[in-house]
Design an enzyme around this catalytic site. Structure first.
Site, short mmCIF file in Angstrom:
data_model
loop_
_atom_site.label_atom_id
_atom_site.label_comp_id
_atom_site.label_asym_id
_atom_site.label_seq_id
_atom_site.Cartn_x
_atom_site.Cartn_y
_atom_site.Cartn_z
N CYS A 356 0.83 -1.21 0.00
CA CYS A 356 0.00 0.00 0.00
C CYS A 356 0.86 1.26 0.00
CB CYS A 356 -0.89 -0.02 1.22
SG CYS A 356 -1.46 1.56 1.77
N CYS A 359 1.26 3.33 3.36
CA CYS A 359 2.08 2.67 4.38
C CYS A 359 3.53 2.57 3.96
CB CYS A 359 1.51 1.30 4.67
SG CYS A 359 -0.24 1.37 5.03
#
Length: 430
Positions: A356, A359
């Site tokens: 992601c 993140c």
């Protein structure tokens, strides 16, 4: 049973002469308010990062943990579903995502908000011209890559993203197993099938490295517990602390007694980075070192705030004594430093395996911030001998290292402040 972790989270930390209570007071009343103001300034809120570099260790197979939940249902979105910032260190590897809605939520929460005004984009070009004119060295790939872009950190806060499962396990397992000088006696639920071994003695340097990585992981988990998606409806999300998530990761009863150790490692990491900030102050105190944004008034104000912040860090009375590290034979110390460098370089590359975007952003930033802190502590002689009137010689920090250093420490300061809030919530529930 009452959650009495706070009764044991007191006293002197291992490997240093500082008590937790003093850190709490110093951080929550002095450091935390200052670092929050500082990281909101234009110089510190924009971070240049390459989020498109492929994982060098394994194919990108980030996907939902049930067969009917794949990336295909959302083909127009370029961000894959998983990110590691919920952390895998403290939870059993399990199939926690139960339906497609959870998958879509993880995708939405993990996407980067790349909104930038035309004025801001023009300012970045000016920043680049200014930075290119400086004589820097040891620049990271993210700072020179044509695929790197500036991201507004205030628009992309670190918080819960809906990530759970084997993908997070593999990232964190790689970090711990391949890089840390890990004491074999430490219980690690990342792989609960592996029984703990007998105790092994580690030298101070190797203990420090393991505790730094563990402390960083603890901090990340605290952020997701403190900024958890509590409710979502009518286009508006409600974020706040999730006590149950916090207990799952730090309650000694849930972690086979490891919760207290994990939080102590957070405090230890805080001390390491605090020490680095106090040591690097002379670099910024020189008149020709500026925090360039093109707005002279903004630049002056930001530097004044930064120097005030450094004065606070230097005033802390119980700093970690970095001289105790690498204090043995010269060749042995040199070898250990090189081990630190190679391990840390490998961890930075593992961050490219985080699926992601949001993140990966915060993982890379906090890793670079910790790496910059270690660079400072390993450069004590160079910092002491800084040339007063020559910006192109001696110890150097790039814009990205400075931004990562302050924001990374800001995340640690926030974690300790959030622990104070969790302590109050837990008392209410007794």
């Amino acid at each position: 049973m009452c959650f009495c972790i706070w009764l044991s989270l007191t006293g002197v930390l291992d490997d240093c002469f500082c008590d937790i209570e003093s850190i709490d007071v110093f951080n929550n009343f002095k450091i935390y308010p200052r670092i929050q103001k500082l990281t909101e300034r234009d110089y510190f809120r924009y971070y240049r990062v390459n989020l498109n570099r492929p994982c060098p260790f394994w194919p990108d197979d980030s996907h939902c943990s049930i067969k009917d939940c794949q990336v295909e249902p959302c083909p127009e979105v370029t961000y894959v579903l998983f990110c590691f910032c919920i952390g895998g260190q403290y939870s059993q590897v399990a199939n926690d995502i139960t339906d497609i809605a959870d998958c879509e939520q993880a995708q939405d929460l993990g996407a980067i908000n790349s909104t930038l005004s035309n004025y801001t984009k023009e300012a970045f070009e000016d920043w680049a011209r200014h930075d290119d004119a400086q004589d820097h060295f040891c620049e990271l790939d993210d700072e020179t890559s044509p695929d790197a872009n500036y991201v507004d950190l205030l628009l992309n806060p670190e918080r819960y993203t809906g990530y759970k499962g084997p993908s997070a396990w593999r990232v964190w397992n790689s970090i711990y197993e391949e890089n840390c000088f890990k004491p074999r006696s430490v219980y690690r639920p990342l792989n609960p099938m592996v029984p703990p071994r007998g105790k092994e003695c580690l030298c101070l340097e190797k203990r420090v490295f393991y505790r730094l990585i563990s402390g960083l992981h603890s901090s990340i988990n605290i952020h997701l517990c403190a900024e958890y998606l509590l409710d979502e409806g009518w286009g508006k999300s409600l974020w706040g602390p999730n006590v149950q998530e916090f207990r799952q990761r730090f309650d000694p009863a849930e972690t086979k007694g490891e919760g207290t150790r994990r939080l102590k490692n957070l405090y230890f990491l805080y001390l390491i980075e605090l020490r680095a900030l106090s040591k690097v102050a002379p670099y910024f105190e020189r008149a020709f070192v500026n925090l360039y944004t093109g707005d002279h008034q903004e630049d002056r104000t930001t530097k004044e705030l930064l120097l005030q912040f450094f004065n606070d860090t230097k005033a802390f009375p119980m700093h970690f004594d970095e001289k105790s590290m690498f204090a043995g034979q010269k060749m042995e110390a040199k070898t250990l430093k090189e081990e630190f460098r190679l391990h840390f370089k490998n961890i930075s590359r593992i961050m490219d395996c985080v699926g992601c975007s949001k993140c990966r952003l915060w993982g890379k930033l906090q890793t670079q911030g910790l790496g910059t802190a270690l660079k400072i502590l390993f450069s004590e002689k160079e910092i002491k001998n800084l040339p007063e009137h020559s910006p192109s010689k001696g110890f150097q920090l790039t814009r990205q290292e400075i931004v990562a250093l302050l924001n990374g420490f800001g995340r640690l300061s926030t974690s300790i402040h959030q622990l104070h809030n969790f302590r109050a919530l837990l008392k209410e529930k007794r």
